[in-house]
Structure formats: C-alpha cells, structure tokens
Design a protein around this motif. Structure first.
Motif, PDB file in Angstrom:
ATOM      1  N   GLN A 192      -9.883  -8.975  -7.090  1.00 31.97           N
ATOM      2  CA  GLN A 192     -10.707  -8.567  -5.951  1.00 31.97           C
ATOM      3  C   GLN A 192      -9.906  -8.406  -4.654  1.00 31.97           C
ATOM      4  N   ILE A 193      -8.735  -8.992  -4.594  1.00 29.72           N
ATOM      5  CA  ILE A 193      -7.949  -8.985  -3.354  1.00 29.72           C
ATOM      6  C   ILE A 193      -6.834  -7.956  -3.466  1.00 29.72           C
ATOM      7  N   GLY A 194      -7.016  -6.808  -2.809  1.00 29.57           N
ATOM      8  CA  GLY A 194      -6.035  -5.742  -2.860  1.00 29.57           C
ATOM      9  C   GLY A 194      -5.345  -5.531  -1.526  1.00 29.57           C
ATOM     10  N   PHE A 195      -4.525  -4.481  -1.478  1.00 26.48           N
ATOM     11  CA  PHE A 195      -3.726  -4.199  -0.293  1.00 26.48           C
ATOM     12  C   PHE A 195      -3.967  -2.788   0.240  1.00 26.48           C
ATOM     13  N   LEU A 196      -4.227  -1.848  -0.652  1.00 25.78           N
ATOM     14  CA  LEU A 196      -4.499  -0.471  -0.243  1.00 25.78           C
ATOM     15  C   LEU A 196      -5.994  -0.227  -0.083  1.00 25.78           C
ATOM     16  N   HIS A 197      -6.763  -0.600  -1.104  1.00 23.33           N
ATOM     17  CA  HIS A 197      -8.199  -0.390  -1.061  1.00 23.33           C
ATOM     18  C   HIS A 197      -8.880  -1.505  -0.267  1.00 23.33           C
ATOM     19  N   LEU A 220      -8.789   3.348 -17.545  1.00 19.76           N
ATOM     20  CA  LEU A 220      -7.539   2.901 -16.932  1.00 19.76           C
ATOM     21  C   LEU A 220      -7.776   1.708 -16.011  1.00 19.76           C
ATOM     22  N   MET A 221      -8.830   1.775 -15.210  1.00 18.84           N
ATOM     23  CA  MET A 221      -9.123   0.675 -14.296  1.00 18.84           C
ATOM     24  C   MET A 221      -9.391  -0.620 -15.054  1.00 18.84           C
ATOM     25  N   ASN A 222     -10.094  -0.515 -16.175  1.00 18.26           N
ATOM     26  CA  ASN A 222     -10.369  -1.712 -16.968  1.00 18.26           C
ATOM     27  C   ASN A 222      -9.076  -2.328 -17.490  1.00 18.26           C
ATOM     28  N   ASP A 223      -8.130  -1.478 -17.942  1.00 17.70           N
ATOM     29  CA  ASP A 223      -6.853  -1.997 -18.435  1.00 17.70           C
ATOM     30  C   ASP A 223      -6.054  -2.642 -17.309  1.00 17.70           C
ATOM     31  N   CYS A 224      -6.089  -2.038 -16.124  1.00 20.35           N
ATOM     32  CA  CYS A 224      -5.369  -2.619 -14.981  1.00 20.35           C
ATOM     33  C   CYS A 224      -5.968  -3.963 -14.599  1.00 20.35           C
ATOM     34  N   ARG A 225      -7.282  -4.047 -14.612  1.00 16.86           N
ATOM     35  CA  ARG A 225      -7.926  -5.312 -14.272  1.00 16.86           C
ATOM     36  C   ARG A 225      -7.577  -6.391 -15.292  1.00 16.86           C
ATOM     37  N   SER A 226      -7.544  -6.019 -16.567  1.00 19.01           N
ATOM     38  CA  SER A 226      -7.185  -6.990 -17.601  1.00 19.01           C
ATOM     39  C   SER A 226      -5.759  -7.492 -17.402  1.00 19.01           C
ATOM     40  N   ALA A 286       0.832  -1.205   0.000  1.00 22.94           N
ATOM     41  CA  ALA A 286       0.000   0.000   0.000  1.00 22.94           C
ATOM     42  C   ALA A 286       0.868   1.257   0.000  1.00 22.94           C
ATOM     43  N   ARG A 287       1.939   1.240   0.785  1.00 25.94           N
ATOM     44  CA  ARG A 287       2.840   2.406   0.828  1.00 25.94           C
ATOM     45  C   ARG A 287       3.473   2.656  -0.541  1.00 25.94           C
ATOM     46  N   ASN A 288       3.872   1.579  -1.223  1.00 28.02           N
ATOM     47  CA  ASN A 288       4.480   1.731  -2.540  1.00 28.02           C
ATOM     48  C   ASN A 288       3.476   2.270  -3.565  1.00 28.02           C
ATOM     49  N   CYS A 289       2.225   1.815  -3.482  1.00 30.73           N
ATOM     50  CA  CYS A 289       1.189   2.327  -4.389  1.00 30.73           C
ATOM     51  C   CYS A 289       1.014   3.829  -4.212  1.00 30.73           C
ATOM     52  N   ILE A 290       0.937   4.267  -2.973  1.00 35.11           N
ATOM     53  CA  ILE A 290       0.736   5.692  -2.694  1.00 35.11           C
ATOM     54  C   ILE A 290       1.972   6.498  -3.080  1.00 35.11           C
ATOM     55  N   ALA A 291       3.159   5.956  -2.783  1.00 38.31           N
ATOM     56  CA  ALA A 291       4.394   6.665  -3.138  1.00 38.31           C
ATOM     57  C   ALA A 291       4.489   6.875  -4.641  1.00 38.31           C
ATOM     58  N   GLY A 292       4.163   5.843  -5.430  1.00 32.29           N
ATOM     59  CA  GLY A 292       4.191   5.981  -6.881  1.00 32.29           C
ATOM     60  C   GLY A 292       3.208   7.029  -7.372  1.00 32.29           C
ATOM     61  N   LYS A 293       2.014   7.028  -6.788  1.00 34.22           N
ATOM     62  CA  LYS A 293       1.000   8.008  -7.180  1.00 34.22           C
ATOM     63  C   LYS A 293       1.450   9.424  -6.858  1.00 34.22           C
ATOM     64  N   VAL A 294       1.892   9.652  -5.629  1.00 35.33           N
ATOM     65  CA  VAL A 294       2.275  11.003  -5.197  1.00 35.33           C
ATOM     66  C   VAL A 294       3.479  11.495  -5.990  1.00 35.33           C
ATOM     67  N   ARG A 295       4.436  10.618  -6.237  1.00 33.09           N
ATOM     68  CA  ARG A 295       5.628  11.016  -7.001  1.00 33.09           C
ATOM     69  C   ARG A 295       5.253  11.459  -8.415  1.00 33.09           C
ATOM     70  N   ASN A 296       4.382  10.711  -9.072  1.00 32.34           N
ATOM     71  CA  ASN A 296       3.983  11.075 -10.427  1.00 32.34           C
ATOM     72  C   ASN A 296       3.131  12.338 -10.453  1.00 32.34           C
ATOM     73  N   ARG A 331     -15.910  -5.233  -5.789  1.00 33.76           N
ATOM     74  CA  ARG A 331     -14.883  -4.205  -5.964  1.00 33.76           C
ATOM     75  C   ARG A 331     -13.564  -4.837  -6.381  1.00 33.76           C
ATOM     76  N   ALA A 332     -13.009  -4.389  -7.500  1.00 34.78           N
ATOM     77  CA  ALA A 332     -11.718  -4.895  -7.972  1.00 34.78           C
ATOM     78  C   ALA A 332     -10.605  -4.144  -7.241  1.00 34.78           C
ATOM     79  N   ALA A 333     -10.388  -4.499  -5.979  1.00 37.96           N
ATOM     80  CA  ALA A 333      -9.485  -3.731  -5.113  1.00 37.96           C
ATOM     81  C   ALA A 333      -8.044  -3.722  -5.638  1.00 37.96           C
ATOM     82  N   LEU A 334      -7.558  -4.852  -6.156  1.00 41.55           N
ATOM     83  CA  LEU A 334      -6.182  -4.886  -6.642  1.00 41.55           C
ATOM     84  C   LEU A 334      -6.022  -4.025  -7.892  1.00 41.55           C
ATOM     85  N   ALA A 335      -7.039  -4.000  -8.755  1.00 41.85           N
ATOM     86  CA  ALA A 335      -6.990  -3.125  -9.933  1.00 41.85           C
ATOM     87  C   ALA A 335      -6.947  -1.664  -9.511  1.00 41.85           C
TER      88      ALA A 335
END
Length: 270
Positions: free
Chosen positions: A229-234, A213-219, A107-117, A240-244
């Motif tokens: 469906q199994i995510g770490f941040l959401h 974008l979410m559809n491409d990530c899910r694919s 989850a920390r890495n997901c947020i770090a990537g988002k904030v950095r970009n 809910r496609a939490a991992l996407a």
C-alpha cells in the motif's frame, strides 16, 4: 529460489477443491486438471468459480495466494495467510516513503524504466515495419520518448515527473496502433489509451493483462515482506496497492508486447 506457477482458472462454473496434496479442477463433475500444491505460488479465479473451504485453509497454510477477479478481470478479493517479513523492514519502508528526496528518486527510476522499455517497443516496430510512413511514425515516437528520458533528471518534484510520464504515455499509445498488423486493425482499432471502462478491444485486452501483472507484482512485494500500500510514484489512498502499481510500470511494455503478439499471430480475435 524456485519459481512457482500461477494457476488461472477461467472456465465458468468450475469447482476447485483439495485432493490430498493436489488441487483438482472440476467442470460439471468432470476432472479437468490436477496440480500438486508445491508447484503453485498463486491461484487466480475469474468469474463464477467455486472454491472449497478446505482448499482455502490449505492455501493459506502453504502461503499460496488466492485471488478472485470478476468476469472482466477486475479485482474482487484476495486470501492470504500470515504476512512474511519483519516489522523493521516495513518501518524502514514507511520512513523512506516520507523522505521527499528518496521518494522522488524511486519514482524517477520507475518512470525511466517504463519509458525506456516502451521506447524499445517502438524502435523494434520501426525496424520491422515494411511501410516507410509507419516506420517513420514509430521512429518519431521513439525519439519523443528519448526526449522524455533526457528530461527526467531535471524534474524536481513529483507532479513534474507525473507530467512527463503522462506525456510520454500519450505519445507511446498514439503510435502503438501501428504495431497491429494491417489485416487486424479494423477489428483492433486504438485511439490512444482509455480505461474504466476501456472503449475498444485492444484497450480491454491491455487492461486485462495489466490486472494480471499487478497481481503478480503485489505477490512479489508481499513475499519480500514489504507493504504493497505504501508507494513512491502513485499517490497513496485507501485500498490502493500503490507500491505494486509503482513496480509494474517498468513491466507494462512486456504486457503490451504480449497483447500485440496475441493479436498479430491470430491467437485472439474480435
């Protein structure tokens, strides 16, 4: 690995059907497009688009996703063939999702990537701005996001991480409107991020592009055999496609740049 295309069918009352090994798009019985199936990784239909049953079967056989969205771009349904990957991979994913330390790290890495970009978007806008006051606002927003990046390693629980992400998002979207060129701001005003429903044109565009974008990530997730469906941040909840959603966080800034470019180049209007 070959990168395949996603076909977006947006014309109302289109009819798509199978023609040998080709997908054919017709509008009012006139052929508008033919695409060989081996070039496609997904087909996305918006609104009132008819799809023939033989084409559905062939898409499922070929592992090509068929996604149905409503006229506003909201997800309706998805047709796919057999799930790829093996059960051991999914078992490992489920096990690690229950490991608090591992989940927090992802989850920390997901947020770090988002904030950095997002910070790079503001920094670029600050460099290119010809109005000193606006350049200062954008630079200040980038500095706030840098402070968030420094605070992330000290977050020891998911709620603290989500709080940092939420504050960073507020600061980012408060400055984003300064990236719209002055002549377009009257038509594309933005007072922060809002959704469900979006209350202005730019937020509507952002929601629309995020859904693509979410559809491409899910694919991509399903192509590797992971469980979307199994995510770490959401937070995990039914449907809910939490991992996407986790995966797309890092790429939201690219979607934002696309929307800004479409507006600033005059490729889309009010």
């Amino acid at each position: 690995m070959q990168l395949l295309n996603t076909l977006y069918v947006t014309t109302p009352e289109s009819y798509i059907h199978l023609d040998n090994d080709t997908l054919r798009v017709e509008v009012e019985k006139e052929t508008r497009l033919r695409v060989p199936l081996h070039h496609l990784g997904a087909v996305v239909c918006f609104g009132h688009v008819s799809v023939s049953l033989p084409l559905m079967h062939r898409l499922a056989d070929e592992g090509i996703s068929l996604v149905l969205l409503d006229t506003h771009g909201r997800f309706k349904a998805r047709l796919e063939g057999a799930v790829s990957g093996n059960v051991l991979l999914r078992q490992a994913q489920h096990r690690l999702a229950g490991d608090p330390a591992f989940a927090l790290g992802v989850a920390r890495n997901c947020i770090a990537g988002k904030v950095r970009n997002c910070r790079q978007v503001l920094l670029r806008g600050s460099r290119e701005s010809k109005v000193p006051d606006e350049a200062a606002v954008l630079a200040r927003g980038a500095a706030d996001l840098a402070a968030t990046l420094r605070a992330l390693p000290g977050a020891t629980d998911p709620d603290t991480l989500r709080g940092l992400e939420g504050e960073a998002a507020r600061q980012y979207f408060a400055a984003l409107s300064y990236l719209v060129k002055a002549s377009a701001r009257e038509s594309f005003r933005m007072d922060g991020r809002n959704r469900r429903p979006p209350r202005d044109r730019i937020n509507a565009l952002l929601s629309f592009v995020y859904s693509l974008l979410m559809n491409d990530c899910r694919s991509a997730i399903e192509a590797t055999g992971l469980d979307p469906q199994i995510g770490f941040l959401h937070v995990v909840r039914p449907g809910r496609a939490a991992l996407a959603l986790d995966l797309m966080e890092e790429f939201r800034a690219f979607a934002d740049r696309l929307v800004l470019s479409l507006i600033n180049r005059g490729q889309i209007g009010p």
